[in-house]
Enzyme design. Structure first.
Site, short mmCIF file in Angstrom:
data_model
loop_
_atom_site.label_atom_id
_atom_site.label_comp_id
_atom_site.label_asym_id
_atom_site.label_seq_id
_atom_site.Cartn_x
_atom_site.Cartn_y
_atom_site.Cartn_z
N TYR A 100 -33.88 -99.30 24.38
CA TYR A 100 -34.65 -98.09 24.04
C TYR A 100 -33.76 -96.87 24.16
O TYR A 100 -33.21 -96.63 25.23
CB TYR A 100 -35.85 -97.91 24.98
CG TYR A 100 -36.89 -99.00 24.98
CD1 TYR A 100 -36.91 -100.01 24.02
CD2 TYR A 100 -37.87 -99.06 25.98
CE1 TYR A 100 -37.86 -101.01 24.04
CE2 TYR A 100 -38.83 -100.06 26.00
CZ TYR A 100 -38.82 -101.03 25.04
OH TYR A 100 -39.77 -102.01 25.07
N1 LIG Z 1 -41.39 -106.30 24.82
C1 LIG Z 1 -41.32 -105.77 23.61
O1 LIG Z 1 -40.76 -106.38 22.67
C2 LIG Z 1 -41.95 -104.42 23.37
C3 LIG Z 1 -42.10 -103.95 22.06
C4 LIG Z 1 -42.70 -102.70 21.89
C5 LIG Z 1 -43.12 -101.96 22.99
N2 LIG Z 1 -42.93 -102.45 24.25
C6 LIG Z 1 -43.37 -101.68 25.45
O2 LIG Z 1 -44.73 -101.34 25.31
C7 LIG Z 1 -44.89 -99.92 25.45
C8 LIG Z 1 -46.07 -99.48 24.64
O3 LIG Z 1 -45.78 -99.59 23.26
P1 LIG Z 1 -45.77 -98.33 22.33
O4 LIG Z 1 -45.49 -97.13 23.13
O5 LIG Z 1 -44.82 -98.64 21.24
O6 LIG Z 1 -47.23 -98.35 21.70
P2 LIG Z 1 -48.70 -98.07 22.25
O7 LIG Z 1 -48.75 -97.93 23.70
O8 LIG Z 1 -49.55 -99.08 21.58
O9 LIG Z 1 -49.00 -96.64 21.56
C9 LIG Z 1 -48.64 -95.50 22.25
C10 LIG Z 1 -48.60 -94.26 21.33
O10 LIG Z 1 -49.92 -93.92 20.91
C11 LIG Z 1 -50.06 -92.50 20.93
N3 LIG Z 1 -51.10 -92.19 21.94
C12 LIG Z 1 -51.15 -92.58 23.24
N4 LIG Z 1 -52.24 -92.14 23.86
C13 LIG Z 1 -52.93 -91.44 22.95
C14 LIG Z 1 -54.16 -90.74 22.98
N5 LIG Z 1 -54.87 -90.69 24.09
N6 LIG Z 1 -54.58 -90.14 21.85
C15 LIG Z 1 -53.86 -90.21 20.71
N7 LIG Z 1 -52.68 -90.86 20.61
C16 LIG Z 1 -52.22 -91.47 21.72
C17 LIG Z 1 -48.69 -91.94 21.31
O11 LIG Z 1 -47.89 -91.76 20.14
P3 LIG Z 1 -47.81 -90.40 19.28
O12 LIG Z 1 -48.17 -89.25 20.14
O13 LIG Z 1 -46.39 -90.39 18.82
O14 LIG Z 1 -48.76 -90.60 18.14
C18 LIG Z 1 -48.09 -93.08 22.10
O15 LIG Z 1 -46.68 -93.04 22.18
C19 LIG Z 1 -43.52 -99.36 25.06
O16 LIG Z 1 -43.34 -98.06 25.57
C20 LIG Z 1 -42.61 -100.38 25.65
O17 LIG Z 1 -42.46 -100.11 27.04
C21 LIG Z 1 -42.38 -103.68 24.44
#
Ligand SMILES: NC(=O)c1ccc[n+]([C@@H]2O[C@H](COP(=O)([O-])OP(=O)(O)OC[C@H]3O[C@@H](n4cnc5c(N)ncnc54)[C@H](OP(=O)(O)O)[C@@H]3O)[C@@H](O)[C@H]2O)c1
Length: 315
Positions: free
Chosen positions: A54
């Site tokens: 990341y």
């Molecule tokens: N193991 C793996 O292969 C893998 C792959 C992907 C991710 N991950 C982990 O999982 C974590 C979560 O994934 P992610 O951050 O990609 O996706 P997520 O948690 O599904 O989506 C989070 C995004 O949604 C938006 N958001 C969050 N709360 C909100 C609210 N209350 N109202 C409106 N929008 C909101 C924000 O983006 P915006 O403000 O930009 O719209 C935020 O960055 C990552 O940070 C990482 O640590 C792991």
């Protein structure tokens, strides 16, 4: 006060929300990242998820940006002993090779420790399976890190059931470390990769599950309902397909929102936290308002009827 949950067979405990660190240095600059981390801990959060890779996908980045920000926050806040740091190896090639080559695991761990400014990683994940390295060699490499005190427990991310099972069998037969945590993609609109054999295996072996994309990158907050909505965030680009196929899930969530007064983001995370085997969903936020919204999920309990309706809508 929200009861913490034990992370499977480990000594760690967390509230049912892990902060996803892929935003640090990407969609959250350093100052925002520090403020988010402060608030997360202030509101009872403890587990932070990151990875060496990341945010290598951002132009001009090479990976390690998220760990560096977390490391700087740990140094400034003095909070190292109050948090559980999870990071990953296996997607960023570098010294020692690529994927899960034993020399790569050793070198990547040292590099992560340097960036995080800590002497140990609490949960060290294999970011993805590596069919080219014998599983025994991978577990031996992780075992050396545990013996050296650099890693507390290991986890597996993006593994299929058969490969997780064979790793557990090998660990038992040869006295090697067991994967104690699984990090699969899992949420209301992405069910197939986890439900079934993999979920059953985790429940049977008391493997903690911390699913990622808890909010389907923001879709499950309900903020993307039309093509015009996709312009409001860097993350909106991939939403067209979900808007086309999965608005039935949003409709079911709207109903539950009307019944409970909870936001869709909270409903998405509370549904995940109620699934068998799931300890704590991972989600990220890019503002304090978003984070405050997400933290509200840890106290939200949906009724069985509400859970069932959401499950059926997402099937
Ligand atoms: N193991 C793996 O292969 C893998 C792959 C992907 C991710 N991950 C982990 O999982 C974590 C979560 O994934 P992610 O951050 O990609 O996706 P997520 O948690 O599904 O989506 C989070 C995004 O949604 C938006 N958001 C969050 N709360 C909100 C609210 N209350 N109202 C409106 N929008 C909101 C924000 O983006 P915006 O403000 O930009 O719209 C935020 O960055 C990552 O940070 C990482 O640590 C792991």
């Amino acid at each position: 006060m929200t009861r913490k949950r034990r992370l499977g067979a480990t000594d760690f405990e967390t509230v049912p929300l892990v902060f996803g660190g892929n935003v640090f240095g990407w969609t959250a600059d350093q100052a925002t990242s520090f403020a988010l981390l402060d608030r997360f801990v202030e509101r009872g959060g403890s587990m932070i998820d990151t990875a060496d890779v990341y945010s290598a996908w951002v132009a001009g980045h090479k990976g390690g940006e998220s760990e560096t920000i977390i490391g700087e926050w740990l140094r400034r806040s003095g909070k190292r002993d109050s948090v559980i740091i999870a990071t990953k190896v296996g997607m960023l090639p570098g010294e020692g090779g690529d994927k899960l080559a034993p020399a790569r695991i050793a070198a990547a761990c040292d590099a992560s420790l340097r960036r995080l400014g800590t002497d140990h990683i609490d949960v060290y994940f294999a970011h993805q399976d590596d069919p080219d390295t014998p599983q025994e060699a991978v577990l031996e490499a992780f075992g050396k890190l545990i013996d050296a005190g650099k890693v507390r427990v290991i986890g597996a991310s993006n593994f299929h059931a058969a490969r997780l099972k064979s790793a557990l069998d090998l660990a038992r037969e040869h006295g090697l470390p067991h994967y104690r945590v699984l990090q699969p993609e899992y949420n209301l609109v992405s069910r197939k990769k986890f439900e079934g054999e993999l979920q059953d295996l985790c429940v049977d072996h008391n493997i903690a599950v911390t699913p990622y994309y808890g909010l389907a990158s923001g879709f499950l907050t309900g903020k993307y309902r039309s093509e015009a909505d996709t312009k409001q965030s860097v993350r909106g680009g991939g939403m067209a397909n979900l808007i086309e196929r999965k608005m039935g899930v949003i409709a079911a969530m709207d109903e539950v929102a009307a019944e409970t007064g909870a936001t869709l983001a909270r409903i998405a995370l509370a549904w995940l936290a109620a699934q068998p085997g799931v300890t704590a969903p991972i989600a990220s936020a890019t503002s304090i308002d978003q984070l405050d919204d997400l933290m509200g999920a840890i106290d939200l309990e949906l009724s069985q009827d509400q859970l069932d309706r959401l499950t059926a809508a997402g099937a």
